[in-house]
Write a protein that holds these residues in place. Structure first.
Motif, mmCIF file in Angstrom:
data_model
loop_
_atom_site.group_PDB
_atom_site.id
_atom_site.type_symbol
_atom_site.label_atom_id
_atom_site.label_comp_id
_atom_site.label_asym_id
_atom_site.label_seq_id
_atom_site.Cartn_x
_atom_site.Cartn_y
_atom_site.Cartn_z
ATOM 1 N N LEU A 6 0.395 -1.041 -10.177
ATOM 2 C CA LEU A 6 -0.639 -2.137 -9.601
ATOM 3 C C LEU A 6 -1.855 -2.173 -10.356
ATOM 4 C CD1 LEU A 6 -0.008 -1.402 -6.056
ATOM 5 C CD2 LEU A 6 1.239 -2.701 -7.332
ATOM 6 N N ILE A 7 -2.343 -3.312 -10.914
ATOM 7 C CA ILE A 7 -3.662 -3.472 -11.761
ATOM 8 C C ILE A 7 -4.432 -4.335 -11.220
ATOM 9 C CG2 ILE A 7 -4.171 -4.181 -14.049
ATOM 10 C CD1 ILE A 7 -1.643 -3.574 -14.962
ATOM 11 N N LEU A 27 -8.729 -2.751 -2.330
ATOM 12 C CA LEU A 27 -8.051 -1.992 -1.069
ATOM 13 C C LEU A 27 -6.605 -3.004 -1.086
ATOM 14 C CD1 LEU A 27 -10.530 -1.562 2.056
ATOM 15 C CD2 LEU A 27 -9.669 0.053 0.455
ATOM 16 N N GLY A 28 -6.672 -4.253 -1.396
ATOM 17 C CA GLY A 28 -5.316 -4.803 -1.251
ATOM 18 C C GLY A 28 -4.266 -4.143 -2.140
ATOM 19 N N LEU A 29 -4.575 -3.507 -3.118
ATOM 20 C CA LEU A 29 -3.584 -2.909 -4.045
ATOM 21 C C LEU A 29 -3.279 -1.481 -3.376
ATOM 22 C CD1 LEU A 29 -4.743 -3.501 -7.757
ATOM 23 C CD2 LEU A 29 -2.977 -4.824 -6.506
ATOM 24 N N ALA A 30 -4.487 -0.910 -2.965
ATOM 25 C CA ALA A 30 -4.331 0.579 -2.312
ATOM 26 C C ALA A 30 -3.505 0.485 -0.859
ATOM 27 C CB ALA A 30 -5.591 0.985 -2.060
ATOM 28 N N TYR A 31 -3.465 -0.583 -0.224
ATOM 29 C CA TYR A 31 -2.567 -0.898 0.990
ATOM 30 C C TYR A 31 -1.216 -0.937 0.426
ATOM 31 C CZ TYR A 31 -5.611 -1.175 4.998
ATOM 32 O OH TYR A 31 -6.457 -1.101 6.072
ATOM 33 N N ILE A 32 -0.885 -1.754 -0.348
ATOM 34 C CA ILE A 32 0.585 -2.103 -0.971
ATOM 35 C C ILE A 32 0.935 -0.788 -1.558
ATOM 36 C CG2 ILE A 32 1.817 -3.215 -2.899
ATOM 37 C CD1 ILE A 32 -0.137 -5.743 -2.646
ATOM 38 N N GLU A 37 4.623 3.942 -1.293
ATOM 39 C CA GLU A 37 4.595 5.419 -1.047
ATOM 40 C C GLU A 37 5.278 6.107 0.307
ATOM 41 O OE1 GLU A 37 1.308 7.392 -4.010
ATOM 42 O OE2 GLU A 37 0.743 7.228 -1.882
ATOM 43 N N GLN A 38 5.016 5.297 1.420
ATOM 44 C CA GLN A 38 5.632 5.663 2.620
ATOM 45 C C GLN A 38 6.986 5.483 2.672
ATOM 46 O OE1 GLN A 38 4.801 2.664 5.822
ATOM 47 N NE2 GLN A 38 3.814 4.247 7.054
ATOM 48 N N HIS A 39 7.701 4.522 1.511
ATOM 49 C CA HIS A 39 9.101 4.223 1.605
ATOM 50 C C HIS A 39 9.806 5.172 0.216
ATOM 51 C CE1 HIS A 39 8.274 1.015 4.378
ATOM 52 N NE2 HIS A 39 9.537 1.307 4.702
ATOM 53 N N GLY A 40 8.826 5.988 -0.254
ATOM 54 C CA GLY A 40 9.430 6.819 -1.274
ATOM 55 C C GLY A 40 9.301 6.582 -2.810
ATOM 56 N N TYR A 41 8.501 5.586 -2.994
ATOM 57 C CA TYR A 41 8.517 4.963 -4.283
ATOM 58 C C TYR A 41 7.014 5.734 -4.990
ATOM 59 C CZ TYR A 41 11.813 1.598 -2.875
ATOM 60 O OH TYR A 41 12.985 1.197 -2.627
ATOM 61 N N LYS A 42 7.145 5.733 -6.525
ATOM 62 C CA LYS A 42 6.258 6.342 -7.332
ATOM 63 C C LYS A 42 5.441 5.103 -7.671
ATOM 64 C CE LYS A 42 5.303 8.989 -11.412
ATOM 65 N NZ LYS A 42 4.376 10.064 -10.651
ATOM 66 N N VAL A 43 4.020 5.364 -7.355
ATOM 67 C CA VAL A 43 3.089 4.045 -7.597
ATOM 68 C C VAL A 43 1.743 4.712 -8.134
ATOM 69 C CG1 VAL A 43 1.990 2.281 -6.693
ATOM 70 C CG2 VAL A 43 3.697 3.335 -5.199
ATOM 71 N N SER A 44 1.177 3.985 -9.182
ATOM 72 C CA SER A 44 -0.210 4.264 -9.918
ATOM 73 C C SER A 44 -0.862 2.871 -9.706
ATOM 74 C CB SER A 44 0.079 4.570 -11.227
ATOM 75 O OG SER A 44 0.633 3.531 -12.003
ATOM 76 N N ALA A 178 -4.148 3.878 -0.138
ATOM 77 C CA ALA A 178 -3.623 5.064 -1.093
ATOM 78 C C ALA A 178 -5.103 5.352 -1.879
ATOM 79 C CB ALA A 178 -2.494 4.681 -1.863
ATOM 80 N N ARG A 179 -5.992 5.924 -1.493
ATOM 81 C CA ARG A 179 -7.293 6.139 -2.086
ATOM 82 C C ARG A 179 -7.049 7.251 -2.953
ATOM 83 N NH1 ARG A 179 -9.293 4.652 3.031
ATOM 84 N NH2 ARG A 179 -10.655 2.958 3.041
ATOM 85 N N HIS A 180 -6.041 7.997 -2.847
ATOM 86 C CA HIS A 180 -5.827 9.177 -3.591
ATOM 87 C C HIS A 180 -5.519 8.785 -5.094
ATOM 88 C CE1 HIS A 180 -2.014 8.240 -1.895
ATOM 89 N NE2 HIS A 180 -1.438 8.790 -2.903
#
Length: 378
Positions: A6-7, A27-32, A37-44, A178-180
């Protein structure tokens, strides 16, 4: 497993960054990202403004990571920055699905797809569960015909607009952003160089200010998280990121005084010791609420005053008077709450005389900061 990046595109010359010292998390991207991630996907997440990244830097990063799906945040003032990111991504990763979301694709979805051929899908409205559905469909190699809230190009190249997605009813069900995945040491609010972040307590606004996109985005519906849920997030960011300053970035944080008082009570009960700021409206405040806000850590309030002329306020749908503005500003000064006052010039009915009257009114109010914008029809 499908990989997603996400960019947040580069935002060169942002007035809030330069003048108010605002470098805030997307925060919009961090919520997405949190829902994915909650559903097991790898996100950056690539937060280009915070990292001072150029388009080339973004291209190098996505080429190295090789995500299957790219999601790009797009606002109208920075839409061409978002288009530039999409074009670069398409060059380095020709097979990647490019999704664009945010205010601009919500209101100009078909135009966005026509103007930027590199974009495959536009997300309209809230993106968390829409993006999740997009990812699941790509993973299953299914088409997007049943994904609510999107406009997309089908396999034959025809633009298809699916029905809207219903608004999320209970915001408490969402995981914390997902602030991490973000460069948390880069953010600054209200010019304060302390560990800081933003928090969203609500979505939408029932007010009908003619120039604002919020009521159109959410259909005039407002939904608040519970004060208990917000306080848990405050405790989370304090513990994990040592945050000392929070900006509540709701459209109108003070919309419901009872909710504000409950949140302040929870902050005081738990002795959270934070400094915070928010956007407020003068016609939603009284002195008692301001006193409690100050006691719980409120240091800064942002007011959209917009004009110093009564009939222009009426023209744009504002329901408060200049006398009320002056009274609330007087209360804030006495309590030691820093004031940021925002005005816009060029609304319907504006003349050189009304512009001068607005500038004189801004001086009379004596805010700590004042922001002038040009009313811009998009």
């Amino acid at each position: 497993m499908v990989k997603i990046t996400l960019i947040s595109p580069p935002d060169f010359g942002s007035k809030y960054r330069e003048f108010l010292g605002m470098v805030v998390p997307p925060l919009g991207l961090a919520y997405i990202a949190a829902v994915l991630e909650q559903h097991g996907y790898k996100v950056s997440i690539i937060d280009a403004p915070a990292l001072n990244m150029t388009y080339k830097d973004i291209a190098k990063t996505v080429y190295r990571e090789k995500p299957d799906i790219i999601g790009i945040q797009a606002l109208t003032p920075t839409i061409y920055n978002a288009f530039n990111v999409a074009k670069l991504v398409r060059k380095v990763l020709p097979e990647t699905t490019i999704v664009m979301g945010g205010y601009h694709p919500t209101f100009a979805d078909i135009e966005t797809l026509k103007e930027c051929k590199e974009v495959d899908v536009c997300v309209r409205g809230e993106g968390e569960y829409t993006m999740l559905d997009i990812v699941k469909n790509i993973e299953k190699q299914s088409d997007f015909s049943r994904v609510l809230g999107i406009t997309y190009r089908n396999k034959s190249g025809r633009i298809v607009r699916n029905p809207n997605r219903p608004l999320i009813k209970n915001l408490d069900e969402l995981p914390f952003p997902a602030r991490h995945l973000l460069p948390m040491d880069r953010y600054m609010v209200f010019g304060m160089k302390v560990p800081a972040t933003t928090i969203v307590c609500s979505r939408g606004c029932p007010m009908r200010c003619s120039f604002c996109a919020s009521s159109a985005m959410y259909g005039g519906v407002v939904r608040f998280r519970s004060p208990e849920n917000v306080v848990r997030e405050i405790e989370h960011v304090k513990e994990k990121y040592k945050v000392k300053m929070i900006a509540f970035v709701d459209d109108t944080f003070t919309l419901f005084r009872r909710w504000v008082n409950r949140l302040c009570d929870r902050i005081l009960e738990r002795k959270l010791d934070i400094i915070w700021g928010a956007a407020a409206r003068v016609d939603t405040l009284n002195l008692q609420t301001l006193i409690k806000m100050k006691k719980s850590g409120c240091s800064t309030l942002f007011f959209g005053v917009e004009s110093g002329v009564e009939f222009i306020l009426k023209n744009i749908g504002k329901t408060f008077t200049l006398r009320k503005v002056m009274k609330v500003f007087e209360w804030c000064r006495k309590l030691g709450i820093r004031i940021i006052a925002s005005f816009a010039l060029g609304f319907p009915g504006e003349t050189l005389d009304t512009i001068r009257r607005t500038i004189e009114f801004a001086k009379k109010l004596k805010p700590d900061f004042v922001v002038f914008s040009i009313a811009t029809p998009y």
